[in-house]
Design a protein around this motif. Sequence first.
Motif, PDB file in Angstrom:
ATOM      1  N   ASN A 112       0.876  -1.167   0.000  1.00 22.30           N
ATOM      2  CA  ASN A 112       0.000   0.000   0.000  1.00 22.30           C
ATOM      3  C   ASN A 112       0.911   1.214   0.000  1.00 22.30           C
ATOM      4  N   GLN A 113       1.165   1.743  -1.209  1.00 18.09           N
ATOM      5  CA  GLN A 113       2.196   2.760  -1.342  1.00 18.09           C
ATOM      6  C   GLN A 113       1.868   4.020  -0.549  1.00 18.09           C
ATOM      7  N   HIS A 114       0.584   4.401  -0.500  1.00 16.41           N
ATOM      8  CA  HIS A 114       0.221   5.613   0.244  1.00 16.41           C
ATOM      9  C   HIS A 114       0.532   5.447   1.729  1.00 16.41           C
ATOM     10  N   ALA A 115       0.111   4.303   2.273  1.00 16.61           N
ATOM     11  CA  ALA A 115       0.387   4.056   3.693  1.00 16.61           C
ATOM     12  C   ALA A 115       1.881   3.953   3.948  1.00 16.61           C
ATOM     13  N   ARG A 116       2.572   3.308   3.039  1.00 16.48           N
ATOM     14  CA  ARG A 116       4.022   3.159   3.208  1.00 16.48           C
ATOM     15  C   ARG A 116       4.709   4.525   3.192  1.00 16.48           C
ATOM     16  N   SER A 117       4.255   5.416   2.310  1.00 19.43           N
ATOM     17  CA  SER A 117       4.852   6.743   2.224  1.00 19.43           C
ATOM     18  C   SER A 117       4.609   7.528   3.499  1.00 19.43           C
ATOM     19  N   LEU A 118       3.386   7.424   4.053  1.00 18.71           N
ATOM     20  CA  LEU A 118       3.085   8.129   5.305  1.00 18.71           C
ATOM     21  C   LEU A 118       3.948   7.604   6.446  1.00 18.71           C
ATOM     22  N   ALA A 119       4.166   6.286   6.457  1.00 21.17           N
ATOM     23  CA  ALA A 119       4.920   5.679   7.551  1.00 21.17           C
ATOM     24  C   ALA A 119       6.410   5.969   7.461  1.00 21.17           C
ATOM     25  N   THR A 120       6.948   6.002   6.243  1.00 24.83           N
ATOM     26  CA  THR A 120       8.398   6.125   6.075  1.00 24.83           C
ATOM     27  C   THR A 120       8.861   7.522   5.694  1.00 24.83           C
ATOM     28  N   GLY A 121       7.933   8.363   5.238  1.00 26.39           N
ATOM     29  CA  GLY A 121       8.338   9.680   4.750  1.00 26.39           C
ATOM     30  C   GLY A 121       8.996   9.611   3.387  1.00 26.39           C
ATOM     31  N   ARG A 122       8.820   8.484   2.690  1.00 24.80           N
ATOM     32  CA  ARG A 122       9.419   8.302   1.370  1.00 24.80           C
ATOM     33  C   ARG A 122       8.337   8.075   0.320  1.00 24.80           C
ATOM     34  N   SER A 123       8.692   8.410  -0.917  1.00 25.86           N
ATOM     35  CA  SER A 123       7.726   8.278  -2.002  1.00 25.86           C
ATOM     36  C   SER A 123       7.749   6.900  -2.651  1.00 25.86           C
ATOM     37  N   GLY A 124       8.866   6.197  -2.516  1.00 28.89           N
ATOM     38  CA  GLY A 124       9.014   4.924  -3.204  1.00 28.89           C
ATOM     39  C   GLY A 124       9.293   5.075  -4.682  1.00 28.89           C
ATOM     40  N   SER A 125       9.672   6.277  -5.109  1.00 30.34           N
ATOM     41  CA  SER A 125       9.933   6.562  -6.521  1.00 30.34           C
ATOM     42  C   SER A 125      11.353   7.071  -6.714  1.00 30.34           C
ATOM     43  N   ILE A 126      11.935   6.716  -7.856  1.00 34.22           N
ATOM     44  CA  ILE A 126      13.289   7.130  -8.215  1.00 34.22           C
ATOM     45  C   ILE A 126      13.243   7.754  -9.609  1.00 34.22           C
ATOM     46  N   ALA A 127      13.920   8.886  -9.779  1.00 37.94           N
ATOM     47  CA  ALA A 127      13.965   9.558 -11.080  1.00 37.94           C
ATOM     48  C   ALA A 127      15.168   9.091 -11.880  1.00 37.94           C
ATOM     49  N   PHE A 128      14.924   8.728 -13.129  1.00 44.45           N
ATOM     50  CA  PHE A 128      15.982   8.512 -14.117  1.00 44.45           C
ATOM     51  C   PHE A 128      16.051   9.814 -14.896  1.00 44.45           C
ATOM     52  N   LEU A 129      17.066  10.626 -14.624  1.00 42.63           N
ATOM     53  CA  LEU A 129      17.138  11.990 -15.153  1.00 42.63           C
ATOM     54  C   LEU A 129      18.186  12.086 -16.252  1.00 42.63           C
ATOM     55  N   LEU A 130      17.730  12.292 -17.473  1.00 45.15           N
ATOM     56  CA  LEU A 130      18.609  12.422 -18.634  1.00 45.15           C
ATOM     57  C   LEU A 130      18.752  13.893 -18.986  1.00 45.15           C
ATOM     58  N   THR A 131      19.999  14.364 -19.089  1.00 45.52           N
ATOM     59  CA  THR A 131      20.232  15.784 -19.365  1.00 45.52           C
ATOM     60  C   THR A 131      20.501  16.041 -20.836  1.00 45.52           C
ATOM     61  N   GLU A 132      20.099  15.112 -21.699  1.00 47.84           N
ATOM     62  CA  GLU A 132      20.257  15.262 -23.148  1.00 47.84           C
ATOM     63  C   GLU A 132      18.889  15.474 -23.793  1.00 47.84           C
ATOM     64  N   PRO A 133      18.851  15.965 -25.046  1.00 50.67           N
ATOM     65  CA  PRO A 133      17.565  16.106 -25.742  1.00 50.67           C
ATOM     66  C   PRO A 133      16.807  14.782 -25.812  1.00 50.67           C
TER      67      PRO A 133
END
Length: 339
Positions: A53-74
């Motif tokens: 339950n991602q919402h409950a998990r986020s409230l309990a841990t203070g984390r989103s459970g998401s990671i960004a793959f950030l590309l700095t190219e076009p």
Amino acid sequence: MSSRKRPTIRDVAREAGVSYATVSRVLNGRDWVSPEAVRSVRDAISRTGYTTNQHARSLATGRSGSIAFLLTEPQHLLFEDPNFSVLLRGVAQALSDRELTLILMIASTPEERSRTIAFLNGGHVDGVLLVSPHSGDPLLQQLVQAQVPIVACGRVLGLEDLMSSVSADDRAGARSATEHLIAAGRRRIATITGPLDTSGGVDRLAGYTDALMAHGLPIDQDLIIHGDWTRETGAPRMRTLLERAPDVDAVFVASDSMAAAVLPVLRDAGRSVPGDVRVVGFDDSGLAATTEPPLSTVRQPLERISEEMVRLLVDVINGRTPLSITVPTSLVLRSSSPA
């Protein structure tokens, strides 16, 4: 009509024969869990049908459970450069194994950078996997100021102490490619570099010069020309090299994409490969085996790099001291420069 009760962590623990705390550590990607326990927990999750339950998990841990793959190219390079697609696929699998969500972000324009920083400052991700950073990009300092855990693919020049990274051993790989050309009897060895605001561009050029100096060959600036990793730059750079140094007998090209464009230029100029001019690229992401002739190249293990990036980022998120990792490369010989 009765409804089946949703499985809980305690159900998973009972099925796996481990403690509640062990299941929690596995779900949160923490250390101190044996490989056998991890397998048991994942098998139990599959058998019970447990989902977080991602919402409950986020409230309990203070984390989103998401990671960004950030590309700095076009954006178009995400689909045109085979390295990025291999990295993205490996990262997606490594995050899935840890029940983390992948968010793909592109930040190559000022507007995209502004939206990226606003999103990160909003706490929507727990960390960033930074791909293709260029020194001098204002986004880099903004990322540091956002105080979000970051692991970069390749060292971030000038910010090595502030960002963890996972890199191929670009310098050793480039040296091995150049030494292979020297061992084949070539003496007028040119190079088309990557961008020199990236660690890969700098280190691959350094490996090329290391090999020449170690074998008593001069560093001829006419034989060095700068590219930007892309196929579009390979052809014009090779034509310029032929104008500068008609006697060139080998080329070390800092990416397979550029090297793929070099081969038809040599053919159109009446130079046989490998007879007149040997060519070695760098990456071995799949493109190299499809060129004509097939391309000798330096393999950087992108699958391992993507896994190490995710592992290291989870460590940083969990409070471990940031560090950087270098993984070895290997020379793959094909028809453009055989053994």
